[in-house]
Write an enzyme that holds these catalytic residues in place. Structure first.
Site, PDB file in Angstrom:
ATOM      1  N   CYS A  88       0.860  -1.188   0.000  1.00 53.04           N
ATOM      2  CA  CYS A  88       0.000   0.000   0.000  1.00 53.04           C
ATOM      3  C   CYS A  88       0.890   1.230   0.000  1.00 53.04           C
ATOM      4  CB  CYS A  88      -0.881  -0.018   1.247  1.00 53.04           C
ATOM      5  SG  CYS A  88      -1.887   1.460   1.459  1.00 53.04           S
ATOM      6  N   CYS A 143      -0.687   3.207  -6.591  1.00 55.11           N
ATOM      7  CA  CYS A 143      -1.652   2.659  -5.641  1.00 55.11           C
ATOM      8  C   CYS A 143      -1.843   1.220  -6.074  1.00 55.11           C
ATOM      9  CB  CYS A 143      -2.969   3.424  -5.708  1.00 55.11           C
ATOM     10  SG  CYS A 143      -4.323   2.618  -4.817  1.00 55.11           S
TER      11      CYS A 143
HETATM   12  N1  DGL Z   1      -4.015   0.388  -2.159  1.00 53.70           N
HETATM   13  C1  DGL Z   1      -3.653   1.546  -1.451  1.00 53.70           C
HETATM   14  C2  DGL Z   1      -2.390   2.202  -2.015  1.00 53.70           C
HETATM   15  O1  DGL Z   1      -1.573   1.575  -2.598  1.00 53.70           O
HETATM   16  C3  DGL Z   1      -4.635   2.573  -1.048  1.00 53.70           C
HETATM   17  C4  DGL Z   1      -6.059   2.564  -1.352  1.00 53.70           C
HETATM   18  C5  DGL Z   1      -6.853   3.446  -0.383  1.00 53.70           C
HETATM   19  O2  DGL Z   1      -6.968   3.058   0.767  1.00 53.70           O
HETATM   20  O3  DGL Z   1      -7.334   4.505  -0.789  1.00 53.70           O
HETATM   21  O4  DGL Z   1      -2.161   3.348  -1.882  1.00 53.70           O
END
Ligand code: DGL
Length: 274
Positions: free
Chosen positions: A80, A195
């Protein structure tokens, strides 16, 4: 004689706010098939994009205290960008001795690959605000024009697409439109998917983009980093444990349960019996 593999007893824990981190798990399983996996989604707090930094940092440190006690992971992969760019240093300080792999925007490869010099970083509003992201750009892409695009809705749209197999293409088009810049005869040729949810939407991104670009996805690079670290840590264990998923809400909806079971992950925690 039959060769007996020597997998690890302690699992590798992959973490995300939602199901985006599964894009990294997919790659990791190819590189590290003998390991056991725990996938943790902090779905009770999804999306992370709009969280105030101090509150999210506090949440992450307290949550990881619980997760480390619960799963004793050999390695934690923060799949993340929003969490990593905020708290990877704090997590390492809070849990010395626990190895972490972080996920940060692929600014360096983008700067190396661009021909036009116009690069966009598509991420959550949290990731684009971070000092960490600004520092990456100053260090590796000072000669490029980098546009930071904080998308309010794309992570949610990616979750919807993964769970329901449907996404509103006009909504996707609107979210990515600011990535596409034309300056005289130059135009954006690279968009960094900063993301972990976004790689699941890449076909829709290609379809709705105003012109073709190179979409940089870091899933494989993160999995490779995990491989390097896992190899340096490995302690032999008797056999591979089942791969599991843990949702902080303890009550993921049926569509999420189906999705994780399609990934071969068994639900653990109260969700498993709800
Ligand atoms: N998948 C997450 C990232 O890589 C974030 C998604 C979220 O919580 O908005 O930033």
């Amino acid at each position: 004689m039959i060769a007996v593999p020597s997998p690890l007893v302690r699992p590798i824990l992959f973490f995300d706010s939602g199901i985006g981190g599964l894009s990294v798990v997919k790659e990791a399983r190819i590189l590290l098939p003998e390991h056991s996996y725990v996938y943790v989604a902090d779905d009770a707090a999804f999306p992370y994009g709009a969280w105030e930094e101090g509150a999210l940092r506090t949440r992450l440190i307290s949550l990881f205290g619980d997760l480390i006690a619960r799963f004793s992971p050999s390695l934690i992969v923060i799949a993340c960008n929003t969490a990593s760019t905020l708290a990877i240093g704090d997590l390492r300080n809070a849990f010395p001795g626990q190895p972490f792999v972080g996920t940060v925007p692929a600014v360096k490869p983008a700067a190396e690959r661009t021909c036009s010099g116009l690069v966009s970083v598509l991420a959550t509003p949290g990731t684009v605000k971070r000092q960490y992201t600004r520092d990456l750009i100053d260090t590796y892409a000072a000669k490029c024009d980098v546009r930071l695009v904080g998308s309010e809705n794309l992570a949610r749209l990616a979750e919807q697409y993964m769970r329901e197999g449907f996404v509103d293409e006009d909504a996707v088009r609107a979210e990515i439109a600011p990535c596409f810049v034309e300056e005289g005869r130059r135009r954006t040729d690279i968009v960094v998917l900063a993301c972990t949810h976004y790689p699941f939407l890449v076909n829709r991104l290609r379809k709705t983009a105003p012109w073709p670009v190179d979409w940089i996805d870091t899933s494989e690079a993160i999995a490779r980093r995990a491989l390097t670290l896992a190899e340096s840590l490995s302690a032999p264990g008797p056999r591979k444990a089942p791969d599991v998923a843990y949702f902080t809400s303890r009550k993921p909806p049926a569509s999420l349960r189906r999705l994780v079971s399609g990934f071969g992950l068994a639900l653990v925690g109260e969700a498993a019996t709800a």
